[in-house]
Design an enzyme around this catalytic site. Sequence first.
Site, short mmCIF file in Angstrom:
data_model
loop_
_atom_site.label_atom_id
_atom_site.label_comp_id
_atom_site.label_asym_id
_atom_site.label_seq_id
_atom_site.Cartn_x
_atom_site.Cartn_y
_atom_site.Cartn_z
N GLN A 126 16.97 6.36 -1.16
CA GLN A 126 15.77 5.71 -1.70
C GLN A 126 14.62 6.72 -1.83
O GLN A 126 14.14 7.21 -0.81
CB GLN A 126 15.35 4.58 -0.76
CG GLN A 126 14.09 3.85 -1.18
CD GLN A 126 13.55 2.95 -0.07
OE1 GLN A 126 13.87 3.14 1.11
NE2 GLN A 126 12.73 1.99 -0.43
N GLY A 127 14.18 6.96 -3.04
CA GLY A 127 13.08 7.91 -3.26
C GLY A 127 11.80 7.19 -3.64
O GLY A 127 11.42 7.18 -4.82
N SER A 129 8.73 7.00 -1.03
CA SER A 129 7.56 7.63 -0.37
C SER A 129 7.32 9.05 -0.85
O SER A 129 8.27 9.79 -1.14
CB SER A 129 7.77 7.65 1.14
OG SER A 129 8.06 6.38 1.61
N SER A 161 15.76 9.16 3.65
CA SER A 161 16.87 9.05 4.60
C SER A 161 18.18 9.29 3.87
O SER A 161 18.39 8.78 2.76
CB SER A 161 16.91 7.65 5.22
OG SER A 161 15.71 7.37 5.85
N GLU A 244 16.30 -8.98 0.75
CA GLU A 244 17.23 -9.48 1.77
C GLU A 244 16.50 -9.61 3.10
O GLU A 244 16.25 -8.62 3.78
CB GLU A 244 18.44 -8.55 1.89
CG GLU A 244 19.45 -8.96 2.92
CD GLU A 244 20.03 -10.37 2.73
OE1 GLU A 244 19.63 -11.08 1.78
OE2 GLU A 244 20.86 -10.76 3.55
N SER A 382 4.87 -0.53 7.57
CA SER A 382 4.52 -0.35 8.99
C SER A 382 3.97 -1.66 9.59
O SER A 382 3.56 -2.57 8.86
CB SER A 382 3.47 0.75 9.14
OG SER A 382 2.22 0.29 8.67
N ASN A 383 3.95 -1.72 10.92
CA ASN A 383 3.46 -2.93 11.58
C ASN A 383 1.99 -3.21 11.24
O ASN A 383 1.58 -4.37 11.14
CB ASN A 383 3.67 -2.83 13.09
CG ASN A 383 5.11 -3.18 13.46
OD1 ASN A 383 5.97 -3.28 12.58
ND2 ASN A 383 5.38 -3.38 14.73
N GLU A 384 1.21 -2.13 11.04
CA GLU A 384 -0.21 -2.34 10.68
C GLU A 384 -0.29 -3.02 9.31
O GLU A 384 -1.09 -3.94 9.10
CB GLU A 384 -0.97 -1.00 10.65
CG GLU A 384 -1.20 -0.37 12.01
CD GLU A 384 0.04 0.32 12.58
OE1 GLU A 384 0.96 0.65 11.79
OE2 GLU A 384 0.11 0.50 13.81
C1 LIG Z 1 12.70 7.41 9.95
C2 LIG Z 1 12.08 7.11 8.63
C3 LIG Z 1 12.89 6.92 7.52
C4 LIG Z 1 12.32 6.69 6.26
N1 LIG Z 1 13.15 6.57 5.17
C5 LIG Z 1 12.60 6.46 3.94
C6 LIG Z 1 13.44 6.45 2.77
O1 LIG Z 1 14.67 6.54 2.86
N2 LIG Z 1 12.85 6.39 1.57
C7 LIG Z 1 11.49 6.28 1.41
O2 LIG Z 1 11.04 6.19 0.27
N3 LIG Z 1 10.68 6.28 2.50
C8 LIG Z 1 11.20 6.37 3.75
N4 LIG Z 1 10.39 6.40 4.87
C9 LIG Z 1 8.93 6.41 4.66
C10 LIG Z 1 8.22 5.16 5.11
O3 LIG Z 1 8.39 4.13 4.17
C11 LIG Z 1 6.73 5.56 5.29
O4 LIG Z 1 6.68 6.43 6.40
C12 LIG Z 1 5.85 4.36 5.53
O5 LIG Z 1 5.73 3.60 4.36
C13 LIG Z 1 4.43 4.81 5.98
O6 LIG Z 1 3.91 5.74 5.09
P1 LIG Z 1 3.34 7.15 5.58
O7 LIG Z 1 4.36 7.81 6.43
O8 LIG Z 1 2.85 7.88 4.38
O9 LIG Z 1 2.12 6.80 6.51
P2 LIG Z 1 0.67 6.35 6.04
O10 LIG Z 1 0.75 5.34 4.97
O11 LIG Z 1 -0.13 7.58 5.78
O12 LIG Z 1 0.15 5.64 7.36
C14 LIG Z 1 -0.27 6.38 8.52
C15 LIG Z 1 -0.72 5.36 9.56
O13 LIG Z 1 -1.84 4.64 9.05
C16 LIG Z 1 -1.57 3.24 9.03
N5 LIG Z 1 -2.15 2.65 7.81
C17 LIG Z 1 -1.98 3.07 6.55
N6 LIG Z 1 -2.64 2.27 5.69
C18 LIG Z 1 -3.24 1.31 6.45
C19 LIG Z 1 -4.06 0.20 6.15
N7 LIG Z 1 -4.39 -0.12 4.89
N8 LIG Z 1 -4.48 -0.58 7.17
C20 LIG Z 1 -4.14 -0.31 8.46
N9 LIG Z 1 -3.38 0.75 8.80
C21 LIG Z 1 -2.92 1.55 7.81
C22 LIG Z 1 -0.06 3.12 9.02
O14 LIG Z 1 0.39 1.89 9.56
C23 LIG Z 1 0.35 4.31 9.88
O15 LIG Z 1 0.25 3.97 11.24
C24 LIG Z 1 10.92 6.60 6.13
C25 LIG Z 1 10.11 6.75 7.26
C26 LIG Z 1 10.68 7.02 8.49
C27 LIG Z 1 9.78 7.21 9.68
#
Ligand SMILES: Cc1cc2nc3c(=O)[nH]c(=O)nc-3n(C[C@H](O)[C@H](O)[C@H](O)COP(=O)(O)OP(=O)(O)OC[C@H]3O[C@@H](n4cnc5c(N)ncnc54)[C@H](O)[C@@H]3O)c2cc1C
Length: 397
Positions: A126-127, A129, A161, A244, A382-384
């Site tokens: 999945q591409g 992020s 991933s 799902e 994320s949980n937030e």
């Molecule tokens: C192990 C792992 C596997 C993954 N696999 C894939 C994959 O296969 N394909 C893919 O596309 N992505 C993948 N991801 C990416 C994942 O979807 C992102 O990490 C996730 O969406 C969070 O984005 P970010 O890392 O850019 O963090 P950010 O969006 O920069 O967030 C950083 C922190 O700020 C908080 N935050 C951000 N915005 C807000 C807001 N508006 N209000 C409150 N808090 C906020 C977040 O909750 C987090 O704690 C993976 C991530 C992990 C850790």
Amino acid sequence: MKLDFDDREKAFRREVRDFLKVSLPNDIYRKMMRAAHAEKADIVRWQRILNKKGWAVPHWPQQWGGTGWTPVQRYIFAEEITQWPAPEPLSFNTTMVGPVISTFGSEEQRKRFLPSIANLDIWFCQGFSEPGAGSDLASLSTWAERRGDHYIINGQKIWTSTAHHADWIFLLVRTSRSAKKQQGISFILVDLRTPGVDIRPILTIDGQHHTNEVFFTDVRVPVANLVGEENRGWEYAKFLLGNERAGIARVGLSKARLREAKALAVRQLTRSGSLWDDPEFRREFVRLEVELKSIEITAMRLLTANVEGKPDPMSSILKIKGAETQQRAAELMFKAAGPHTIPAKWEKCSEPIVSVETLNDWAEGKAPTYFFSRAASIYGGSNEIQRNILAKVVLEL
Ligand SMILES: Cc1cc2nc3c(=O)[nH]c(=O)nc-3n(C[C@H](O)[C@H](O)[C@H](O)COP(=O)(O)OP(=O)(O)OC[C@H]3O[C@@H](n4cnc5c(N)ncnc54)[C@H](O)[C@@H]3O)c2cc1C
């Protein structure tokens, strides 16, 4: 409101268990028990066994291999697989790109991809992020420029991933800069062997290689690989993420971790008996059991609320509580394994994969599982972000 399983559902659970008992190869089962982790070859082998049985893609349309099960049966199936434990069917294939192609793809794409996706002849990753677009996914900037019957793709994805195992990637790319940012995104399938694709590993805190950066430099992709219509990819991505929900809380996984925590605590001797006799340990164990029951009941309410496909705040509750419970159960298992999880040997291979050997076989995998469980509250929204959804939808803030 549904609070328990009826006789037919209980009989179905027995059928799934009987099948797992007979069909899950013993070597895969042993790996899952020891390290909760199967290798690529194991995942492929197991998915093909499931596919032969007709159970690899339960929620797909029956024409393409779906089972026609009720949402509750799908929930039971997902729970049994994770708590056995057996490898789950590859989610990128079965719950993500498969349903998108079957719903929005052309007939030619369905025929070309769906059977291979179900049988794991093609492994998708999945591409979505990017370094500047995670929670705010619509800000993505990987650019696909149309030139004749090809797109030329430039940009970078991150945290991808299993890209190092994958044959194909489904990408969200920007195809218009003029429209509102959600409206300028398209959904496209890219063969990872295409020149200009560069995959680089990211090692995570558990010492393993799960995720990658994927770079695209002038990658030529046929227009025929576009799914649905240009600039409507956001719609398909939302469908994919909400598609799902049967197993969103991964209750089975937490149940398996609790079971393992108990088994480890029994063998962890203390001066007065074993760790299992420790009231603090038991208190946390029982708390988690009760929480799991309440998550299960919430999942059941969601499944029978007839809101399939529509956003529902209960999904966010399940995602938050499910991730937290997985983490706490992993922590309990880690505590129960105690000092035996300390790596006895760290070995760097020629590939950037670190192999970790623990002092005792039975403790193997508990520390990496604990560390990797931190990711459950980040990926998949994320949980937030889930709390933001609840604040908006339920509290109308
Ligand atoms: C192990 C792992 C596997 C993954 N696999 C894939 C994959 O296969 N394909 C893919 O596309 N992505 C993948 N991801 C990416 C994942 O979807 C992102 O990490 C996730 O969406 C969070 O984005 P970010 O890392 O850019 O963090 P950010 O969006 O920069 O967030 C950083 C922190 O700020 C908080 N935050 C951000 N915005 C807000 C807001 N508006 N209000 C409150 N808090 C906020 C977040 O909750 C987090 O704690 C993976 C991530 C992990 C850790």
